[in-house]
Scaffold this active site. Structure first.
Site, PDB file in Angstrom:
ATOM      1  N   CYS A  22      -0.155 -30.716  14.752  1.00 20.73           N
ATOM      2  CA  CYS A  22      -0.747 -29.629  13.969  1.00 20.73           C
ATOM      3  C   CYS A  22      -0.944 -30.085  12.521  1.00 20.73           C
ATOM      4  O   CYS A  22       0.015 -30.461  11.844  1.00 20.73           O
ATOM      5  CB  CYS A  22       0.161 -28.392  14.026  1.00 20.73           C
TER       6      CYS A  22
ATOM      7  N   HIS B  73      -3.126 -18.805   9.500  1.00 20.32           N
ATOM      8  CA  HIS B  73      -3.383 -18.978   8.067  1.00 20.32           C
ATOM      9  C   HIS B  73      -4.212 -17.826   7.535  1.00 20.32           C
ATOM     10  O   HIS B  73      -5.055 -17.272   8.235  1.00 20.32           O
ATOM     11  CB  HIS B  73      -4.062 -20.316   7.782  1.00 20.32           C
TER      12      HIS B  73
ATOM     13  N   ASP C 162      -8.171 -24.925   0.090  1.00 19.79           N
ATOM     14  CA  ASP C 162      -8.957 -25.323   1.257  1.00 19.79           C
ATOM     15  C   ASP C 162      -9.756 -26.578   0.906  1.00 19.79           C
ATOM     16  O   ASP C 162     -10.352 -26.677  -0.158  1.00 19.79           O
ATOM     17  CB  ASP C 162      -9.894 -24.183   1.683  1.00 19.79           C
TER      18      ASP C 162
HETATM   19  P1  AMP Z   1     -10.189 -21.529  10.283  1.00 14.24           P
HETATM   20  O1  AMP Z   1     -11.627 -21.778  10.624  1.00 14.24           O
HETATM   21  O2  AMP Z   1      -9.887 -20.107   9.957  1.00 14.24           O
HETATM   22  O3  AMP Z   1      -9.253 -22.120  11.317  1.00 14.24           O
HETATM   23  O4  AMP Z   1      -9.953 -22.282   8.920  1.00 14.24           O
HETATM   24  C1  AMP Z   1      -9.420 -23.564   8.824  1.00 14.24           C
HETATM   25  C2  AMP Z   1      -9.605 -23.983   7.400  1.00 14.24           C
HETATM   26  O5  AMP Z   1      -8.784 -25.096   7.150  1.00 14.24           O
HETATM   27  C3  AMP Z   1     -11.052 -24.401   7.049  1.00 14.24           C
HETATM   28  O6  AMP Z   1     -11.538 -23.577   5.999  1.00 14.24           O
HETATM   29  C4  AMP Z   1     -10.891 -25.850   6.643  1.00 14.24           C
HETATM   30  O7  AMP Z   1     -11.750 -26.210   5.585  1.00 14.24           O
HETATM   31  C5  AMP Z   1      -9.429 -25.927   6.248  1.00 14.24           C
HETATM   32  N1  AMP Z   1      -8.810 -27.230   6.353  1.00 14.24           N
HETATM   33  C6  AMP Z   1      -8.818 -28.056   7.427  1.00 14.24           C
HETATM   34  N2  AMP Z   1      -8.116 -29.169   7.163  1.00 14.24           N
HETATM   35  C7  AMP Z   1      -7.621 -29.032   5.914  1.00 14.24           C
HETATM   36  C8  AMP Z   1      -6.802 -29.839   5.066  1.00 14.24           C
HETATM   37  N3  AMP Z   1      -6.351 -31.032   5.469  1.00 14.24           N
HETATM   38  N4  AMP Z   1      -6.509 -29.385   3.827  1.00 14.24           N
HETATM   39  C9  AMP Z   1      -6.976 -28.198   3.403  1.00 14.24           C
HETATM   40  N5  AMP Z   1      -7.737 -27.380   4.165  1.00 14.24           N
HETATM   41  C10 AMP Z   1      -8.063 -27.785   5.387  1.00 14.24           C
HETATM   42 ZN    ZN Z   2       1.547 -25.924  12.745  1.00 13.99          ZN
END
Ligand code: AMP
Ligand code: ZN
Length: 115
Positions: free
Chosen positions: A4, A100, A30
């Site tokens: 994860c 989240h 993000d």
């Molecule tokens: P969701 O579509 O609600 O699952 O949102 C996942 C979010 O996580 C997206 O807005 C991505 O840009 C963000 N995300 C994915 N990987 C990372 C990371 N390593 N650091 C910060 N944000 C991330």
């Molecule tokens: Zn997790």
């Protein structure tokens, strides 16, 4: 959870821009922001999604909203407003399977922006 990405952020195994941390909650920017302020708030406990919440998780969800209030104050968006979004499942657009809360703000958000 071994694979994860958010658990790896919690364990500092991958870098992130952390804006808040305590023993139970982490918040970080993000990586692909859709608004000038785009922060993700997560429980350190791995909970896969909203539908996986257990009765015992009610307390941490309440704490997350308290943390959200601290962060919006810190980020200077408390007065002008912001949006909190939780995507759930495939139709909800959930990509990362660790619960989240998106905080979106810093501009007037369109009705279709959901992070
Ligand atoms: P969701 O579509 O609600 O699952 O949102 C996942 C979010 O996580 C997206 O807005 C991505 O840009 C963000 N995300 C994915 N990987 C990372 C990371 N390593 N650091 C910060 N944000 C991330
Ligand atoms: Zn997790």
């Amino acid at each position: 959870m071994e694979d994860c990405i958010f658990c790896k952020i919690i364990k500092k195994e991958i870098p992130s821009n952390i804006v808040y941390e305590d023993s139970e909650i982490v918040a970080f920017r993000d990586i692909n922001p859709v608004a000038p302020v785009h922060i993700l708030v997560i429980p350190k406990k791995h909970i896969s999604s909203l539908i996986d919440l257990k009765a015992e998780d009610e307390i941490i969800i309440g704490k997350i909203y308290t943390v959200i209030n601290k962060i919006v104050e810190q980020e200077g968006i408390k007065e002008k407003g912001f949006r909190v979004v939780v995507n759930c499942g495939e139709d909800g657009g959930q990509e990362v399977k660790h619960l989240h809360f998106h905080i979106l703000g810093g501009k007037k958000l369109g009705l279709k922006i959901c992070g």
